[in-house]
Design a protein around this motif. Structure first.
Motif, PDB file in Angstrom:
ATOM      1  N   VAL A   1      56.895  34.711  22.432  1.00 18.17           N
ATOM      2  CA  VAL A   1      57.938  33.790  21.994  1.00 18.17           C
ATOM      3  C   VAL A   1      59.287  34.493  22.109  1.00 18.17           C
ATOM      4  O   VAL A   1      59.434  35.641  21.689  1.00 18.17           O
ATOM      5  CB  VAL A   1      57.683  33.307  20.549  1.00 18.17           C
TER       6      VAL A   1
ATOM      7  N   ALA B   1      56.120  30.280  16.197  1.00 16.85           N
ATOM      8  CA  ALA B   1      56.217  31.702  16.556  1.00 16.85           C
ATOM      9  C   ALA B   1      55.294  32.538  15.671  1.00 16.85           C
ATOM     10  O   ALA B   1      54.553  33.397  16.143  1.00 16.85           O
ATOM     11  CB  ALA B   1      57.661  32.184  16.424  1.00 16.85           C
TER      12      ALA B   1
ATOM     13  N   ALA C   1      52.310  33.240  18.316  1.00 18.47           N
ATOM     14  CA  ALA C   1      52.779  34.318  19.191  1.00 18.47           C
ATOM     15  C   ALA C   1      51.999  35.607  18.976  1.00 18.47           C
ATOM     16  O   ALA C   1      51.611  35.934  17.854  1.00 18.47           O
ATOM     17  CB  ALA C   1      54.269  34.582  18.951  1.00 18.47           C
TER      18      ALA C   1
END
Ligand code: ADP
Ligand code: MG
Length: 255
Positions: free
Chosen positions: A46, A214, A218
């Motif tokens: 991300v 995120a 991520a």
């Protein structure tokens, strides 16, 4: 069990996308500065950072929508070709989803997902249609196949755009603020499709302001400012203890 040879094992661990010493200017503006980035197959990266920091340009260089001034970019070990058929083929391996969905307005949803398969990948039409229907089903818009993009909600259109990119069987998917243009109630249906892709092992670079995504999806967060990768870390470490003043300042404004 099949044996894995040493070369297969090495290939599995070789990075899929490598940027090395990449620089890019727009006139006097040094928009990407000495970017080194290596992304492993299956990794979800991300990218966050203030507006104008070079996030979109970074994405666009990875599938050669922008040229670079110096440095190298390789996808699966091969350098990005400059032009021609090689470039079209390689670009097909790098799916991209933009903030604005960019669907062909005068083609049905199905055709939007069929076209590039037939034109670029030379897939027979019947097979391309089967693939398209499968993918539309997977992103939850199977029932919209025969409609035109304008008849769909923004969230549905963005999911069609994702299906269209996936139809090219990309090795990596780039998402540039895919939910920024959506009404809030549609953000989650798109993020959910992206979460599923990530869980299925797709290699992804995602520019987003969705910090929940995120944190949960991520493997790594890159923080960009002024054309540089200022900080990179696991989401946990980044969000709980950012190191740079730029990142601290950015997070204090958005969280
Ligand atoms: P971000 O996505 O992080 O907001 P961008 O990569 O879009 O940043 O832009 C980085 C900088 O480059 C900005 O200052 C922007 O105005 C500039 N820029 C982007 N595209 C172009 C272009 N085609 N020509 C000139 N300047 C550009
Ligand atoms: Mg941008």
């Amino acid at each position: 069990m099949t044996e894995t040879t040493a070369s297969e094992a090495a290939a599995a661990q070789a990075p899929l996308v490598v940027l090395s010493g990449v620089n890019k200017h727009f006139g006097a503006l040094h928009v990407l500065q000495d970017i080194d980035l290596s992304i492993t197959a299956g990794e979800v990266v991300v990218v966050i950072g203030p507006s104008g920091s070079g996030k979109s340009t970074l994405c666009r260089t990875i599938n050669r929508l922008e040229t670079i001034d110096s440095g190298t970019i390789t996808i699966d070990g091969r350098p990005l070709p400059a032009e021609g058929r090689e470039l079209a083929r390689l670009r097909a391996e790098v799916g991209m989803v933009f903030q604005s969905f960019n669907l062909f307005a005068h083609r049905t949803v199905l055709e939007n997902v069929v076209l590039a398969q037939v034109k670029v990948r030379k897939v027979p039409r019947a097979e391309a249609e089967r693939t398209a229907r499968d993918l539309l089903e997977q992103v939850g818009v199977g029932a919209q196949a025969d409609k035109f993009p304008a008849q769909l909600s923004g969230g549905q259109q963005q999911r069609v755009a994702i299906a269209r990119a996936l139809a090219m069987k990309p090795k990596v998917m780039l998402f540039d603020e895919p939910t920024s243009a959506l009404d809030p109630e549609m953000v989650n249906e798109v993020l959910e499709v992206m979460r599923r892709l990530a869980a299925d092992g797709m290699t992804m670079v995602v520019v987003t302001h969705e910090m929940g995504f995120a944190r949960s999806a991520a493997n790594r967060v890159l923080f960009m400012a002024d054309g540089r990768i200022v900080e990179e870390n696991t989401p946990d470490a980044f969000f709980t203890s950012p190191r740079s003043d730029r990142a601290k300042d950015f997070l204090s404004k958005i969280l």
